[in-house]
Scaffold this motif. Structure first.
Motif, PDB file in Angstrom:
ATOM      1  N   GLY A 183       0.813  -1.224   0.000  1.00  0.00           N
ATOM      2  CA  GLY A 183       0.000   0.000   0.000  1.00  0.00           C
ATOM      3  C   GLY A 183       0.839   1.264   0.000  1.00  0.00           C
ATOM      4  O   GLY A 183       0.307   2.371   0.000  1.00  0.00           O
ATOM      5  N   ALA A 184       2.181   1.107   0.011  1.00  0.00           N
ATOM      6  CA  ALA A 184       3.037   2.277   0.190  1.00  0.00           C
ATOM      7  C   ALA A 184       2.844   3.313  -0.917  1.00  0.00           C
ATOM      8  O   ALA A 184       2.565   4.479  -0.653  1.00  0.00           O
ATOM      9  CB  ALA A 184       4.496   1.853   0.267  1.00  0.00           C
ATOM     10  N   PHE A 185       2.920   2.852  -2.162  1.00  0.00           N
ATOM     11  CA  PHE A 185       2.823   3.799  -3.263  1.00  0.00           C
ATOM     12  C   PHE A 185       1.474   4.515  -3.250  1.00  0.00           C
ATOM     13  O   PHE A 185       1.388   5.725  -3.388  1.00  0.00           O
ATOM     14  CB  PHE A 185       3.038   3.080  -4.597  1.00  0.00           C
ATOM     15  N   GLY A 186       0.420   3.721  -3.039  1.00  0.00           N
ATOM     16  CA  GLY A 186      -0.919   4.284  -3.018  1.00  0.00           C
ATOM     17  C   GLY A 186      -1.079   5.315  -1.911  1.00  0.00           C
ATOM     18  O   GLY A 186      -1.687   6.366  -2.098  1.00  0.00           O
ATOM     19  N   SER A 187      -0.509   5.011  -0.756  1.00  0.00           N
ATOM     20  CA  SER A 187      -0.635   5.934   0.364  1.00  0.00           C
ATOM     21  C   SER A 187       0.045   7.253   0.028  1.00  0.00           C
ATOM     22  O   SER A 187      -0.491   8.329   0.305  1.00  0.00           O
ATOM     23  CB  SER A 187      -0.004   5.334   1.611  1.00  0.00           C
ATOM     24  N   LEU A 188       1.214   7.153  -0.590  1.00  0.00           N
ATOM     25  CA  LEU A 188       1.923   8.377  -0.968  1.00  0.00           C
ATOM     26  C   LEU A 188       1.094   9.161  -1.987  1.00  0.00           C
ATOM     27  O   LEU A 188       0.995  10.385  -1.922  1.00  0.00           O
ATOM     28  CB  LEU A 188       3.296   8.044  -1.550  1.00  0.00           C
TER      29      LEU A 188
END
Ligand SMILES: Cc1cc2nc3c(=O)[nH]c(=O)nc-3n(C[C@H](O)[C@H](O)[C@H](O)COP(=O)(O)OP(=O)(O)OC[C@H]3O[C@@H](n4cnc5c(N)ncnc54)[C@H](O)[C@@H]3O)c2cc1C
Ligand code: SF4
Ligand code: SF4
Lengths: 463, 437
Positions: free
Chosen positions: A323-328
């Motif tokens: 989920g890291a990219f999406g969260s950013l």
């Protein structure tokens, strides 16, 4: 180009539903996953290699440039057409042609989605290893053109290590077959030449990929650090001890905080860095390996090591990474994913320099990357509407690439050069090296119609 | 063609358009992209086209624009996966409202007529709906239906009459009327007071689902009432761009429920629930109704959601059934409710819940979509049916009438005996089963 004869000729090769030309249709093929855009003149959807051959010959006669397109998730502008050029979309060539377990090979058309191949192999107990975060969407054709990587590529190798044969339509319409199911082939490594060429040397119409058996057992842990440098040093320490985890992923403080805001994976928000480490293989002995790695993490400065004890816990740890990219992306309108590699022993120093560059250009950097491969992804959050900020982002990115090259690394690990890093090639290669690449391009694409003006910068003085 | 942009009310919000970072993560979850493989029929492509109109690069009246917007199911599958949190349904509803308002839009005369009659003249009026329902019921029971199907006459008429006819479900014997007579006796010590939103389709075709809902609520200690003046929720109108009609209906419902002093407003149709929960958005700039809509929306609960939040009275009877649950888009993607219905089903002794592949993939029903886009709707349905059939379950549990109709008609065409039921009907059945010892 939209002259009547040209359209008529295209109409002879393609059925109406496989040929797009209207204004609205062109507007959705002017972009990919980047902020670049250029309107094409037409879009075609080949269903057979024969159609691709006819198409390439037609383009040559009419002198029209063309570009292959998979899912259009590329992050360097690879699938952006030339102005009024032709887009060749492979989404309708999306069949899995053969799954050959005894030879451990799968034969697919280029438009097959990476995860669809994995799902088809799973019932046999097999998988296709490369796992870019875009695997649910991106195509094998796009993956091979960009030589994509992913978390599991540290142990298993990037796309090029898994492509063993190709059918390529060359720019003169000749169909070239390279490699195949046999494990060795003599002569120049033509498969290797096409993989990673970002669609500039021909159109790939069939792919033979290596498949591997699914691991019997997997263990996952999260090592928490109060110091980013120590986390980076731990990566080298683990590998130096002779361990080869399946993944060695790293996330920095900014990423952890954003991830916790959005997906809540239970990462400690006061940490400076975390390492997500996974081992896989035979169950026998794996426990001991994980214990050793865990002890190593502690002695290298980890303040806490969490071992997932159930599938649910493992899923939770991965949820943060995935989920890291999406969260950013939720925080600011745009995220620029910088992408460079360094020898992994240089990671600690290079990371220090990367954050210093962020401060210098007043941009927020959040890193989440394949540490085992030394493949950095400093993500820079910004708003593309703000021209001044965008300029700073690109300036910072160029400087990060310089640092990577100076450390003996490269300007891109897995996202390709495309339009975006074309000029930056000069940072990494000498004019002689680039001239050689130009000669290869010229030999395979003398007219310069196959995905032109990508990868190779124009050299002053010509080639 | 001169370039016509967005104007007047319901202009898609530019900042929301810009939320899309074009990453493409939504492509494979979009049923129309899966079927057609082209960017114009993907969420990213649709947003790009909306942006092109907003930027003056494409005309609102371009027939291709209407085509690709109208092909969207508003199933919101794309919202669930979007890393950037794009509010796709708002963009699409505003865009369709713009298309509807634009006289030069690319919709055919037939389609405009269909929209006018169905959305404008029938659905807003409960009495007309019941009248039409009554005629259809007569048609089915008199044997005329069998005759018409046998003759094949509908295939020769223009429009999509044959596909509409194929969808015709068995209408309920007695329509459900939001009246005190329909309500089960209240529990002796009611712990909650709730109002039932009975829904228009639900009352005609699935009257028994409404009755089951009321009984299950009463069994769980609720006093149930149903305001008699309630009308259609307006979801079909809102998705189709008939936003003003949707607003009229919403205001009528707010009036109908105004006097009901209840803890919750219960709805058993996922599509209607998603709409009711968005009344606040729909009426956000209405000077009179905005605040009331806010209050109303906060009270709306899907029946599964409501039951899962209770300490549910455990069923005593056993149901030795195999059941597969289908996540209706407007429950899973719009209301983010996935666990609750499964929890309800798992509470039933003897019942085996079998998960299907891609349980939350759209079935192609999508309001009146199966009427205006029959071919595409059918293709999407076939993918769903394949997954349903692979489970070999006896019953498909579906929390939305549109999906239930669509799946039922698909199963019927294949000559399969699998039944489609609402989770609450199954629970009701378990409650009425004699206690196992
Ligand atoms: C959210 C997100 C996460 C990502 N994560 C990763 C990651 O973890 N690792 C990674 O490596 N990348 C990642 N990427 C980048 C991108 O997904 C990959 O580069 C991917 O391989 C592109 O595949 P595609 O099908 O979208 O190709 P496209 O973008 O359509 O095309 C990419 C290139 O491939 C060429 N091409 C496509 N098909 C053919 C063909 N048949 N013959 C010849 N050339 C062809 C095109 O011309 C173009 O140059 C990510 C992107 C996004 C948006
Ligand atoms: S997933 Fe969201 S941000 Fe990405 S392309 Fe689709 S709508 Fe845009
Ligand atoms: S709402 Fe459904 S059909 Fe419409 S774009 Fe999103 S996923 Fe596709």
């Amino acid at each position: 180009m939209q002259t009547a004869t040209w359209m008529r000729e295209l109409g002879r090769i393609f059925k109406p539903e496989d040929l797009l030309t209207s204004r609205a249709e062109m507007l959705v093929y002017e972009y990919d996953g980047t902020i670049f855009r250029e309107l094409p003149g037409a879009v075609v959807f080949p269903r057979t290699t024969g159609q691709v051959v006819e198409l390439v010959q037609l383009c040559r006669r009419a002198n029209v440039p063309y570009v292959a397109r998979g899912a259009g998730t590329g992050l360097s502008g690879g699938a952006i057409p030339a102005k009024n050029g032709l887009v060749v979309s492979f989404t309708k060539m999306n069949k899995i042609l053969d799954i050959d377990i005894p030879n451990r090979r799968a034969v697919v058309q280029p438009g097959v989605i990476n995860l669809d191949l994995k799902n088809a192999l799973q019932p046999y107990g097999y998988t296709y290893a490369p796992d870019p975060s875009s695997q649910k969407v991106s195509t094998i054709g796009g993956n091979l053109a960009e030589n994509s990587g992913g978390p599991h590529c540290f142990k298993y190798g990037v796309t090029t290590n898994h492509i063993v044969g190709l059918e390529v339509v060359l720019t003169d319409g000749q169909v070239m077959r390279t490699g195949g199911k046999a494990s060795k082939s003599p002569g120049y490594d033509l498969t290797g030449l096409i993989v990673g060429a970002e669609g500039t040397l021909g159109l790939v119409t069939e792919i033979t990929a290596r498949i591997i058996s699914l691991p019997e057992y997997t263990m996952t842990m999260l090592a928490v650090f109060d110091n980013l440098r120590k986390a980076a040093e731990t990566v080298s320490a683990i590998i130096a001890k002779g361990y080869t985890p399946a993944t060695l992923e790293m996330m920095d403080r900014n990423t952890i905080r954003v991830v916790e805001q959005v997906v809540k994976a239970g990462y400690p928000t006061d940490a400076e860095a975390v390492l997500l480490i996974e081992t896989d293989g035979l169950q026998d002995g794996q426990q001991r390996v994980m214990q050793d790695i865990s002890a190593l993490c502690r002695s290298s400065g980890a303040r806490e090591v969490r071992m997932a004890t159930s599938e649910a816990e493992r899923e939770l740890l991965w949820r943060g990474r995935r989920g890291a990219f999406g969260s950013l992306a939720k925080l600011r309108p745009n995220v620029y994913i910088a992408d460079g590699t360094v020898p992994r022993t240089r990671l600690p120093d290079v990371l220090d320099q990367v954050y210093a560059i962020g401060e210098k250009y007043h941009v927020t950097i959040a890193s989440v990357f394949h540490a085992g491969d030394g493949n950095l992804h400093p993500n820079i959050m910004f708003d593309a509407q703000d021209a001044e900020e965008t300029k700073r982002v690109f300036a910072a990115s160029t400087e990060i690439q310089k640092v990577c090259v100076a450390a003996g690394g490269s300007i891109t690990g897995e996202h390709g050069v495309g339009i975006e890093k074309r000029e930056d090639m000069l940072l990494q290669f000498t004019t002689e090296e680039l001239a050689l690449m130009h000669r290869i391009k010229k030999a395979l694409d003398p007219e310069g119609l196959c995905n032109p003006e990508k990868i190779l910068p124009v050299l002053t003085g010509g080639v | 063609m001169t370039i016509k942009g967005f104007t007047g009310p319901d202009v898609p919000v530019y900042a929301e358009i810009k939320d899309c970072i074009r990453c493409g993560m939504c492509l494979p979850t979009c049923p129309t992209y899966r079927e057609l493989g082209q960017e114009m029929d993907s969420p990213r492509g649709r947003i790009a086209l909306i942006k092109a109109v907003a930027d003056g690069r494409l005309s609102l009246d371009d027939p291709d624009f209407t085509l690709h917007m109208d092909r969207c199911l508003v199933c919101r599958n794309c919202e669930t996966v979007c890393p950037a949190g794009v509010n796709f349904s708002h963009l699409m509803e505003d865009t369709r409202s713009q298309i509807t308002r634009s006289a030069g839009n690319g919709r055919s005369i037939q389609e405009r007529l269909l929209r006018f009659v169905i959305l404008g003249q029938i659905f807003p009026y409960p009495a007309r709906l019941r009248l039409l329902g009554g005629i259809l019921r007569l048609y089915q029971r008199s044997g005329l239906q069998a005759l018409v199907r046998w003759s094949g006459i509908l295939q020769r008429l223009p429009g999509h009459l044959d596909s509409a006819e194929a969808l015709l479900p068995q209408l309920s014997k007695d329509f459900f009327l939001p009246q005190p007579e329909e309500m089960p006796p209240p529990p002796v010590y009611p712990i909650r007071r709730v109002a039932l939103f009975s829904g228009c389709i639900q009352s005609l075709i699935f009257a028994d689902v409404n009755r089951a809902t009321a009984r299950v609520l009463a069994h769980n200690g609720c006093q149930v009432m149903a305001p008699p003046l309630q009308v259609c929720c307006g979801a079909l109108h809102s998705h189709s761009g008939e936003t003003d009609l949707a607003r009229d209906l919403a205001r009528k419902n707010l009036d109908a429920f105004a006097a009901a002093a209840v803890d919750a407003i219960i709805i058993n149709a996922a599509g209607c629930g998603a709409m009711l929960k968005e009344y606040n958005h729909l009426l956000h700039d209405d000077p009179v109704y905005a605040a009331r809509a806010e209050e109303f929306a906060a009270k709306v609960k899907d029946i599964n959601e409501f039951l899962a939040d209770l300490p549910l009275v455990p069923p005593q009877g056993r149901l030795e059934w195999t059941v597969t649950y289908q996540d209706a888009c407007h429950l899973a993607h719009a209301q983010h409710i996935r666990e609750a219905p499964r929890q309800v089903l798992r509470s039933i002794p003897g019942l085996e819940l079998i998960e299907m592949v891609e349980a939350d993939y759209c079935c192609g029903s999508a309001g009146i979509y199966n009427l205006v886009q029959p071919e595409l709707s059918q293709e999407i349905l076939q993918r769903k049916l394949g997954h349903v059939i692979d489970t070999h379950a006896q019953v498909v549990a579906s929390p939305n009438p549109g999906c239930a109709l669509q799946i039922q008609s698909g199963l019927r065409q294949k000559g399969l005996s699998m039944r489609v039921m609402h989770p609450v009907e199954i629970l009701d059945r378990a409650y009425r089963q004699p206690a196992a010892n």
